[in-house]
Write an enzyme that holds these catalytic residues in place. Structure first.
Site, PDB file in Angstrom:
ATOM      1  N   VAL A 165       1.904   3.089  -1.498  1.00 43.24           N
ATOM      2  CA  VAL A 165       2.961   4.382  -0.969  1.00 43.24           C
ATOM      3  C   VAL A 165       1.872   5.100   0.077  1.00 43.24           C
ATOM      4  CG1 VAL A 165       4.155   6.218  -1.687  1.00 43.24           C
ATOM      5  CG2 VAL A 165       4.428   4.231  -2.869  1.00 43.24           C
ATOM      6  N   ASP A 166       0.671   5.290  -0.277  1.00 36.33           N
ATOM      7  CA  ASP A 166      -0.170   6.060   0.517  1.00 36.33           C
ATOM      8  C   ASP A 166      -0.200   5.456   1.720  1.00 36.33           C
ATOM      9  OD1 ASP A 166      -0.998   8.441  -0.812  1.00 36.33           O
ATOM     10  OD2 ASP A 166      -2.511   7.290  -1.984  1.00 36.33           O
ATOM     11  N   CYS A 167      -0.421   4.259   1.802  1.00 35.82           N
ATOM     12  CA  CYS A 167      -0.710   3.471   3.208  1.00 35.82           C
ATOM     13  C   CYS A 167       0.500   3.474   4.037  1.00 35.82           C
ATOM     14  CB  CYS A 167      -1.348   2.211   3.048  1.00 35.82           C
ATOM     15  SG  CYS A 167      -2.894   2.209   2.249  1.00 35.82           S
TER      16      CYS A 167
END
Length: 392
Positions: A165-167
Site C-alpha cells: 500500500v505504501d509503495c
C-alpha cells in the site's frame, strides 16, 4: 535526454510512500532535493538499520540519486530556505500531517504565491479534508481497514510481505504528478494533488471490490477464491512449491500432458472447469500425488513452454537471480551512504532510448546542503549563520 530531465522536485517527504514517489521521478531524470531534519534525517534512515551501515535498507531502497539538504522546518529561516527552493521547483511533494504544511506557511496556496506553475502533491492516509484526515496511517493499518488482511476465513489476519500500500500510494502520486506536468504543458498552470493511501488501496484491489459491488457477497477482495480451484493452487514438489494458474481448458490439457497424466485428462469428473471445480478434493489429491516427485524448477520451464502458466514459489533471494531482471536493467548499481556498493531496483519499464536510471548514489544526511544553499544565493557567511541558528 530522459523524460524528466530539467524538472526540479522539492521533496518534503519521509518514511516510504512519499520517498517512493520521488524516487520514481528521479529515475526518469528529475533533480530531487530531499529536505531532512538536521541531525536526524528521514524517519527511515535509522529504521531497522543493519549494524555497521550508515542507513537502513528501507531508506536506501527509495532514496537513490537524490540530494539531501538538512533544514529545520520549525525555524522561520529554515522555512524561508524551502520557499526559495520552491521558487525554481516544478514539483513539491509532501506527506506531513494534513494541514501541517499550511500551518508552516508551506502549503499549496503559500508556495503558489511564489511559483504559479508549481505542481504540489500531498500524500496522506485519508486525504487532506474530512473527519478521518488527521488520523495516522501506516501500510498495515490501511491493509486492515481496506479488507486486504481478511482472507475470507476465520484465521488470524496477517500482513503480506512488503509494503504494497505504501509503495502503490507512492506510485499513484507519481502518476498524478506526471499527469499534472502534462496538463501544465498545455495550460501553463500548476495544480494541487491530493493522494490518499486508503484510495490507493481500493485502486489496487479494484477487481475484487467491483465483484463485491456487483454481487454483494462478503468475500475477501484480495483473494475472492481461496485456493478452492484445483488447477489454480500451490502444490509441493520434491524441491519446493509450484503455483499452478491453469484457468482454462487449454491450460488443463497442457498440464496433463507435461506431467504424464492422460488418465486425468480422460476422467469425466475433470472434463471441464465446472466439473473440475465440483470435484476439487479428488483432483487436488490426484495432482498432489503426481507433482510430489517433480522438480519445481523444471516444472516451471516445462509448463510455461507448453502454455500452462505456472511458477516456482521463490524466496526473495532466489527471485533476484531470475536472469531477465538483469537483462532488462531492473537491478541498478549504486552506492549507500558510507560508500558501500549496492544494488537498487529500477523503474520497472524499458524504453528504446533514454530509459530510466539513477543519477547518483543514496545521499548521506545533509550531503548537499551547502551546495544547494550556494545555488540559492546564500554566501558562506549566510550558511554559517543558518547553521549557528539551527535553521539548517
Amino acid at each position: 535526454m530522459r523524460a524528466l530531465d530539467g524538472i526540479k522536485v522539492l521533496d518534503l517527504t519521509h518514511a516510504l510512500a512519499g520517498p517512493f514517489c520521488t524516487y520514481q521521478l528521479q529515475l526518469l531524470g528529475a533533480e530531487v532535493i530531499k529536505v531532512e531534519k538536521p541531525g536526524v534525517g528521514d524517519d527511515f534512515r535509522d529504521f531497522a538499520r543493519i549494524p555497521g551501515w550508515d542507513a537502513s535498507p528501507s531508506f536506501i531502497s527509495v532514496n537513490g540519486g537524490k540530494k539531501s539538504v538538512t533544514v529545520n522546518l520549525k525555524s522561520e529561516a529554515g522555512r524561508e530556505v524551502v520557499r526559495k527552493l520552491a521558487e525554481t521547483a516544478d514539483v513539491v511533494v509532501e506527506n506531513l500531517r494534513p494541514g501541517a504544511a499550511r500551518e508552516m506557511g508551506l502549503g499549496f496556496e503559500d508556495l503558489k504565491g511564489v511559483n504559479r506553475k508549481l505542481v504540489y502533491c500531498s500524500i496522506s492516509g485519508f486525504g487532506q479534508s474530512g473527519e478521518m484526515s488527521r488520523w495516522p496511517a501506516y501500510d498495515h493499518t490501511i491493509k486492515a481497514m481496506s479488507g486486504m488482511m481478511w482472507d475470507g476465513g476465520d484465521d488470524v489476519p496477517t500482513q503480506a510481505r512488503g509494503f504494497s500500500v505504501d509503495c502503490f500510494s507512492g506510485y499513484v502520486a507519481f502518476a498524478a504528478i506526471l499527469s499534472a506536468l502534462l496538463r501544465r504543458e498545455r495550460t501553463g498552470e500548476g495544480q494541487l494533488l491530493d493522494v490518499a493511501m486508503l484510495d490507493a488501496s481500493f485502486v489496487l484491489m479494484g477487481v475484487g471490490m467491483v465483484r463485491q459491488l456487483i454481487t454483494g457477497d462478503d468475500v475477501s477482495p484480495i483473494q475472492p477464491i481461496a485456493h478452492d480451484r484445483p488447477t489454480v493452487a500451490p502444490y509441493r514438489t520434491r524441491d519446493g512449491w509450484i503455483w499452478l494458474s491453469g484457468n482454462f481448458q487449454n491450460h488443463w490439457e497442457a498440464l496433463c500432458k507435461v506431467i504424464g497424466a492422460p488418465e486425468l485428462l480422460s476422467d469425466p469428473r475433470f472434463a471441464d472447469v465446472k466439473s473440475r471445480n465440483a470435484h476439487t478434493a479428488e483432483l487436488k489429491a490426484a495432482l498432489a500425488d503426481k507433482l510430489k516427485d517433480f522438480s519445481a524448477a523444471q516444472l516451471e520451464k516445462d509448463l510455461m513452454a507448453a502454455g500452462c502458466p505456472a511458477a516456482q514459489v521463490r524466496t526473495s533471494r532466489d527471485a533476484l537471480k531470475i536472469p531477465t531482471l538483469a537483462e532488462r536493467g531492473m537491478l541498478a548499481p549504486s552506492q549507500a551512504p558510507g560508500g558501500r556498493d549496492i544494488t537498487l531496483i529500477n523503474a520497472g519499464f524499458v524504453t528504446d532510448a533514454d530509459g530510466p536510471g539513477l543519477s547518483g548514489p543514496v545521499p548521506a544526511l545533509g550531503a548537499d546542503t551547502e551546495a544547494v544553499l550556494k545555488g540559492l544565493g546564500y554566501g558562506a557567511a549566510d550558511t554559517a549563520r543558518l547553521k549557528a541558528e539551527g535553521a539548517v
